[in-house]
Motif scaffolding. Structure first.
Motif, PDB file in Angstrom:
ATOM      1  N   ILE A 117      -1.693   1.477   1.287  1.00  0.00           N
ATOM      2  CA  ILE A 117      -1.821   1.999  -0.072  1.00  0.00           C
ATOM      3  C   ILE A 117      -1.117   1.037  -1.023  1.00  0.00           C
ATOM      4  O   ILE A 117      -0.036   0.520  -0.715  1.00  0.00           O
ATOM      5  N   PRO A 127      -6.016   3.238  -2.367  1.00  0.00           N
ATOM      6  CA  PRO A 127      -6.255   2.820  -0.984  1.00  0.00           C
ATOM      7  C   PRO A 127      -6.526   1.323  -0.882  1.00  0.00           C
ATOM      8  O   PRO A 127      -7.176   0.726  -1.733  1.00  0.00           O
ATOM      9  N   TYR A 140      -5.398   7.693  -4.457  1.00  0.00           N
ATOM     10  CA  TYR A 140      -4.950   8.474  -3.309  1.00  0.00           C
ATOM     11  C   TYR A 140      -4.376   9.786  -3.827  1.00  0.00           C
ATOM     12  O   TYR A 140      -3.507   9.798  -4.696  1.00  0.00           O
TER      13      TYR A 140
END
Length: 249
Positions: A117, A127, A140
């Motif tokens: 991430i 991501p 995310y």
């Protein structure tokens, strides 16, 4: 005199055979009519679109990208063009599109897996795929990320790109123990990895895959600093002197 006159030949009962081209014309005509009727019937329309393998890309996105939907003509779907269109998506590694006569379509997608991430300056989590791509359009949303977070990086930093590709090659069992990966201020080639065991791991970005294979040997050690550089050694946080560890440990 009668001998010079040829005998009359009766044509009764003898008919000329029809031309073979007549049969060809009849066959083509009725085949064409049947084909036209088929095109106008529901049998030529797509009844079911099977999509499998996708995790990041949604079914709706795939259908919108390929312009497929139930009811379109079976013959209007170009498999090669659909595959080329879908591989333009950054999440898609490869894809296959196959039609099954008369009304089925199968789309099989293989995506680049997310391995980490990226944390932006405004604390958004994006991501990172195994090929180094950052998905800027897919923030995310989980409160507890399962992948390590790259903090403090500039996206165009070559060390960052190298670190991502190296982390992607690690076994999932090792990668899952990493919490964050950050650049080292006084060494552009090194990264600092923090693990869930409160370990600080220092390693060169282009050696993450090779050197972090040794980390399971140190996983049960108390909190401290692990140096995976020219030599491999561990320093407990409460000790002022590092404790040397052999690579084979």
């Amino acid at each position: 005199m009668d001998e010079r006159i040829p005998h009359f030949r009766s044509r009764v009962g003898r008919r000329r055979s029809p031309s073979p081209w007549l049969f060809v014309f009849i066959f083509v005509f009725f085949s064409g009519m049947l084909f036209i009727l088929f095109l106008r019937s529901p049998l030529s329309k797509i009844e079911k679109i099977h999509i499998s393998g996708q995790h990041l890309v949604t079914t709706e996105e795939i259908l919108a990208k390929t312009r497929m939907k139930k009811g379109v003509s079976y013959f209007s779907i170009d498999e090669s063009r659909a595959e080329q269109t879908l591989t333009q998506l950054p999440e898609v590694k490869r894809v296959s599109v196959d039609k099954t006569f008369p009304n089925q379509v199968y789309i099989r997608v293989e995506e680049w897996p997310p391995v980490a991430i990226f944390q932006t300056e405004d604390q958004k989590l994006l991501p990172i795929l195994s090929n180094g791509t950052i998905l800027t359009t897919r923030p995310y949303t989980s409160d507890r990320p399962k992948q390590p977070i790259f903090r403090g990086w500039v996206r165009k930093n070559p060390t960052f790109t190298s670190a991502v590709k190296q982390v992607a090659r690690l076994p999932e069992s090792i990668r899952a123990t990493f919490i964050s990966i950050s650049p080292v201020a006084n060494d552009a080639e090194q990264v600092e990895i923090k693990s869930d065991q409160q370990h600080q791991i220092f390693v060169r970005a282009n050696e993450i895959t090779a050197k972090c294979q040794f980390y399971p040997s140190f996983y049960q050690h108390p909190p401290g600093m692990l140096y995976l550089l020219e030599s491999i050694w561990f320093a407990p946080r409460r000790s002022g002197k590092p404790r040397l560890q052999a690579e084979a440990e």
